[in-house]
Design an enzyme around this catalytic site. Sequence first.
Site, short mmCIF file in Angstrom:
data_model
loop_
_atom_site.label_atom_id
_atom_site.label_comp_id
_atom_site.label_asym_id
_atom_site.label_seq_id
_atom_site.Cartn_x
_atom_site.Cartn_y
_atom_site.Cartn_z
N HIS A 60 1.19 -1.64 0.16
CA HIS A 60 -0.27 -0.32 0.42
C HIS A 60 0.98 1.17 0.06
CE1 HIS A 60 -3.41 2.40 0.72
NE2 HIS A 60 -4.29 1.11 0.59
N LEU A 110 -29.79 9.18 -4.02
CA LEU A 110 -29.08 9.38 -2.87
C LEU A 110 -27.71 8.72 -2.94
CD1 LEU A 110 -31.60 7.78 -0.20
CD2 LEU A 110 -30.87 10.57 -0.33
N TYR A 129 -13.14 6.01 9.54
CA TYR A 129 -12.24 6.44 8.25
C TYR A 129 -12.60 6.47 7.45
CZ TYR A 129 -8.24 6.79 5.26
OH TYR A 129 -6.46 7.45 4.92
#
Length: 612
Positions: free
Chosen positions: A327, A414, A439
């Site tokens: 990552h 929405l 998060y």
Amino acid sequence: MENQLAKSAEERTFQYQDSLPSLPVPSLEESLKKYLESVKPFANKEEYKKTEGIVQKFQDGIGRKLHQKLLERAKGKRNWLEEWWLNFAYLNVRLPSQLNVNFAGPGLYFEHYWPPKEGTHLERGSIYLWHNLNYWQLLRKEKVPVDKSGNIPLDMNQFRMLFSTCRIPGISRDSIKSYFKTESEGHSPTHLTVLCRGRVFVFDTIQEGCLITPPEIYRQLAYIHKKCHSEPDGPGIAALTSEERTQWAKAREYLISLDPENLTMLEKIQSSLLVYSIEDSSPHVTPGNYSQVTAQTLTGDPTVRWGDKSYNLVSFSNGVFGSSCDHAPLDGMVIVNINHYVDQKIFENEGRWKGSEKVRDISLPEELVFTVDDKILNDINQAKAQYLKQASDLQIVVYPFTSFGKKLTKKKMLHPDTFIQLALQLAYYRLTGCPGSCYETAMTRYFYHGRTETMRSCTVEALRWCQSMQDPSTSFLEQQQKMLQAFTKHNKMMKDCSSGKGFDRHLLGLLLIAKEEGLPVPELFTDPLFSKSGGGGNFVLSTSLIGYLNMLGVVAPMVHNGYGFFYHIRDDRFVVICSTWKSCPETDAEKLVLLVFHALHDMMQLMNTAHL
């Protein structure tokens, strides 16, 4: 993709890099106001009053000085956060990164032309690899379309980190080395690495100036597969990359001291285009349950993963494929992009190779045989043991929700992403009776080398709505109104975060300035409410939208008593991926996912009945 490629013929992948705006520094007052708002769901009146005082003191005192220093830093850099974020979020972290930091997931080719079938992995693998290599060539020629939001170009720098990029372990901090160059910049490595049964092979992908074809790749893979399945297993050097970072750095230094050739071989792996991992397992997969295949792309055999590589392609023996990625140099959207390209190509060609079957006289793969001794073999065994122990502790659940998807939520005006985020808040509230610090990844790629910002989904409005849903005396209409208020708040915050007006990275910048200046850590960061609301990497719910294209992905939870929660949105469904640690008695991925599905139904019912 082809049309996109044609349309962007005059645009080059990296052409806008120099004209992207610099990452802004938000105003101190705004950031602190937003921070205070974000801690409200987690505080009683006294706690909130105390934190309010701490924030005011920070704003009037040390915070102002740190902010000035941050503005000074930003003047000299196009992205004041970039280096800090890389070090703080990734390179300084000493945890084993392969399970705790990497993201992984399957490509959904098994939904069309490649259903699971034993004995197909080499033939399919050669086609799969070939499409990936074509994408590499498009990237080198800068023909991959520039990602845009409307007409606004987004930063494409992370795409440079997809191929020929590797993390190198360090005693106290890792580093990243990228060998990739575009054609106009010069030579770029053209070989790839194949890992199989603890052994390491490399072969070149270019022959007489052209990419080798699937039949030629098949010959190379078949050679490796046969050799590894008829001879003893190799030592499994790759398992060392799954070790705690300092341990791996020391083992690597020792490995190099044994024989300088070991360094040459390590550099061959580091610079290779990608790592192709041949797994012997056959994960179970059905359209209603992707749990096992998703889990195994992240937690599979450590001797056939180079955990530090930005791109490991994983092949299972039932012809199912996925990827596992470091990552540190890139975020998930790069993998979603290349995977979409490959998925389209496989679909267009009905999963087959339709070109020439001719195989040119190309060199056989070269095996990289490391010089090892008992100490290294012991290090490898230790790495495998700690990896397998932690991997067995990870619970990963992946189910599709098929009652409705993007089409219906859009019809109700929405946003589907917000729809799922609020369903998660309600599910967590029903599960625990508490709000869940959350998060959600917001992207900041409007800016030079922008990556992500924290979007805190657990808002005051979301909590009020969750409470109303659990209160039998609240009318449908009131519940609907509270839900729509939560939607409005969430959408505004997401817009703010993407346009450089988030506050989490700003606060991190102020903390790091204090550390660099040798100042004591300001009270704002030691206040219990800071971590209780998720600050300092303490979010109980760590979430991200994987996107609207055919790809699944998972990351381990951010904290031991937390959840990793990821989702893929389609017209007619949502696919939800959830991770937890089994050793935590209070978390249960299966339970949370089912509660999210229940919440999605309840929300749609609110929209259908509230106006009656």
